[in-house]
Design an enzyme around this catalytic site. Sequence first.
Site, mmCIF file in Angstrom:
data_model
loop_
_atom_site.group_PDB
_atom_site.id
_atom_site.type_symbol
_atom_site.label_atom_id
_atom_site.label_comp_id
_atom_site.label_asym_id
_atom_site.label_seq_id
_atom_site.Cartn_x
_atom_site.Cartn_y
_atom_site.Cartn_z
ATOM 1 N N GLY A 132 0.814 -1.202 0.000
ATOM 2 C CA GLY A 132 0.000 0.000 0.000
ATOM 3 C C GLY A 132 0.851 1.257 0.000
ATOM 4 N N ASP A 133 0.183 2.393 -0.070
ATOM 5 C CA ASP A 133 0.844 3.707 -0.055
ATOM 6 C C ASP A 133 1.764 3.887 -1.262
ATOM 7 O OD1 ASP A 133 -0.301 4.213 2.550
ATOM 8 O OD2 ASP A 133 1.239 2.875 3.353
ATOM 9 N N GLY A 188 0.862 5.258 -4.062
ATOM 10 C CA GLY A 188 0.447 6.404 -4.876
ATOM 11 C C GLY A 188 -0.646 6.042 -5.863
ATOM 12 N N LYS A 189 -1.472 5.051 -5.511
ATOM 13 C CA LYS A 189 -2.545 4.622 -6.404
ATOM 14 C C LYS A 189 -3.553 5.736 -6.641
ATOM 15 C CE LYS A 189 -3.780 1.231 -3.726
ATOM 16 N NZ LYS A 189 -2.777 1.478 -2.670
ATOM 17 N N GLY A 224 -6.150 5.636 2.933
ATOM 18 C CA GLY A 224 -6.519 6.867 2.246
ATOM 19 C C GLY A 224 -5.684 7.117 1.009
ATOM 20 N N HIS A 225 -6.222 7.905 0.111
ATOM 21 C CA HIS A 225 -5.491 8.378 -1.068
ATOM 22 C C HIS A 225 -5.317 9.881 -0.945
ATOM 23 C CE1 HIS A 225 -5.893 4.517 -2.832
ATOM 24 N NE2 HIS A 225 -7.122 4.641 -3.274
ATOM 25 N N ARG A 267 -22.407 -13.717 8.408
ATOM 26 C CA ARG A 267 -23.764 -13.441 7.932
ATOM 27 C C ARG A 267 -24.648 -12.800 9.002
ATOM 28 N NH1 ARG A 267 -24.109 -19.495 5.939
ATOM 29 N NH2 ARG A 267 -23.133 -19.552 7.978
ATOM 30 N N GLN A 321 -5.413 -0.373 0.083
ATOM 31 C CA GLN A 321 -4.300 -1.273 0.406
ATOM 32 C C GLN A 321 -3.637 -1.823 -0.863
ATOM 33 O OE1 GLN A 321 -7.476 -2.305 2.129
ATOM 34 N NE2 GLN A 321 -7.079 -0.819 3.704
ATOM 35 N N THR A 372 -4.928 -6.990 5.529
ATOM 36 C CA THR A 372 -6.244 -6.409 5.704
ATOM 37 C C THR A 372 -7.278 -7.527 5.667
ATOM 38 O OG1 THR A 372 -7.642 -4.550 5.035
ATOM 39 C CG2 THR A 372 -6.704 -5.924 3.258
ATOM 40 N N THR A 421 -3.874 8.139 9.561
ATOM 41 C CA THR A 421 -3.424 7.891 10.927
ATOM 42 C C THR A 421 -2.229 8.731 11.344
ATOM 43 O OG1 THR A 421 -1.912 6.118 10.226
ATOM 44 C CG2 THR A 421 -4.198 5.499 10.719
ATOM 45 N N ASP A 471 11.168 10.675 -7.778
ATOM 46 C CA ASP A 471 11.878 11.890 -7.375
ATOM 47 C C ASP A 471 12.466 11.798 -5.978
ATOM 48 O OD1 ASP A 471 8.926 11.889 -6.929
ATOM 49 O OD2 ASP A 471 9.384 13.638 -5.683
ATOM 50 N N VAL A 528 6.966 11.849 -10.779
ATOM 51 C CA VAL A 528 8.153 12.570 -10.304
ATOM 52 C C VAL A 528 7.766 13.687 -9.327
ATOM 53 C CG1 VAL A 528 9.537 12.031 -12.344
ATOM 54 C CG2 VAL A 528 8.105 14.098 -12.324
#
Length: 430
Positions: A12-13, A15-16, A40-41, A142, A223, A238, A302, A334, A416
């Site tokens: 994760g993280d 840069g999606k 988060g994004h 369920r 994720q 997750t 977080t 970068d 970059v």
Amino acid sequence: MPATVVVGTQWGDEGKGKLTDLLARDMQMVVRYQGGHNAGHTVVVDGESFALQLVPSGVLYPHITPVIGNGVVVDPGVLLAELDTLASKGVDVGRMVVSGNAHLIMPYHQELDRVTERFLGKNSLGTTRRGIGPAYADKALRVGLRVQDLLDPKIFREKLDLALREKNGVLTKVYNRLPLDADEICRTYLGLAPRLEPHIADTVHLIHAALEVGEVVLFEGAQATYLDLDHGTYPFVTSSNPIAGGACTGAGVGPRDITRVVGVAKAYVTRVGSGPFPTELLEDDPVGNELVERGAEFGTNTGRRRRPGWLDAVMLRHAVALNSCTELAVTKLDVLSGFDELKVCVAYEGDDGQRYEHVPYHQSVLHKVRPIYETLPGWRVPIDEMNRIGDLPPEAREYLRVVEQAAGLPVTFVSVGPSREQTVVLPRAA
């Protein structure tokens, strides 16, 4: 018509969010297919930063229909607060829809998440304590409540009473906590229903209707591959399936609907929380600390410091296979500017001296492997204003070539910098 999945190839993280935002320019619909508000994004547009938790990244385009699919778990209060924040910044959030089949995160999920993490002590999983895991557990058992239940107060109360009978028993008798009040929960959640109702829809029908008329749909998860419940570094994962295949169940499409899978790989690696990390640079390592500072490697939601490490080509190859990636996007290149030398892990060495060029399936082996590195020359010039591949220093282009060779795929995007404009776009292979 083809659909595209954007998937992280690490923990994760990667840069999606930025890539999803970039690709959404040519799409009509962006669908979030799993996860909750534990990931988060961050998207930067014209210098303004948008931190997104539940709302799909494409919401920042006026032509996009943002969709929260059935595979997501939703805290309705968090969702509405996020919509309010976006609206206050001038973003049109009226087009956003959420699946009536998505499951709700309830107060007892959050309370159970907190107390179980404390109970585990040094063996804790490092969750965000936002109730994600317990919500998915109830889905599998369920006994979960869904978004559509907010539209029928009688059904909502019946399901809540049934759930609280067991949850309050656990909280009071096992963890010595006070029981949760059903009336209070009903007032809070059903009080949000009128604001949420206009956004609730049959998202499976909407997605297929879009595909049938030739609209192009983009699927994004939270994720990434190695936090996948089935294929990640279990149990430090997750509670859902971020891999590309998760888009099928989490959004309600078939495998043949998806023809493009863009794997996102950060130019180095980070992870949050506990679990194995073969290329990790420990907190006393100056290079690791520099990566954290340069890359602003702190959680979007977080604020937690991420654990940094060198790029792991062994993991990357495995992720490419798991997701059937068709191309790669390399982000945060970068951040590597200014280092005299860079390292890429090309294999692992086990305690017995065995060389692994694939990810060992056995956790006891993976926890103890040592990375085998290939060392590459770094570059000193900043690259954050370069927008063509030929502008990049030779050392940066060589680094990308090594990544392509390791993955067996073309790199088609190179980030970059954080903004939309700071992206080098390369032609896709035929």
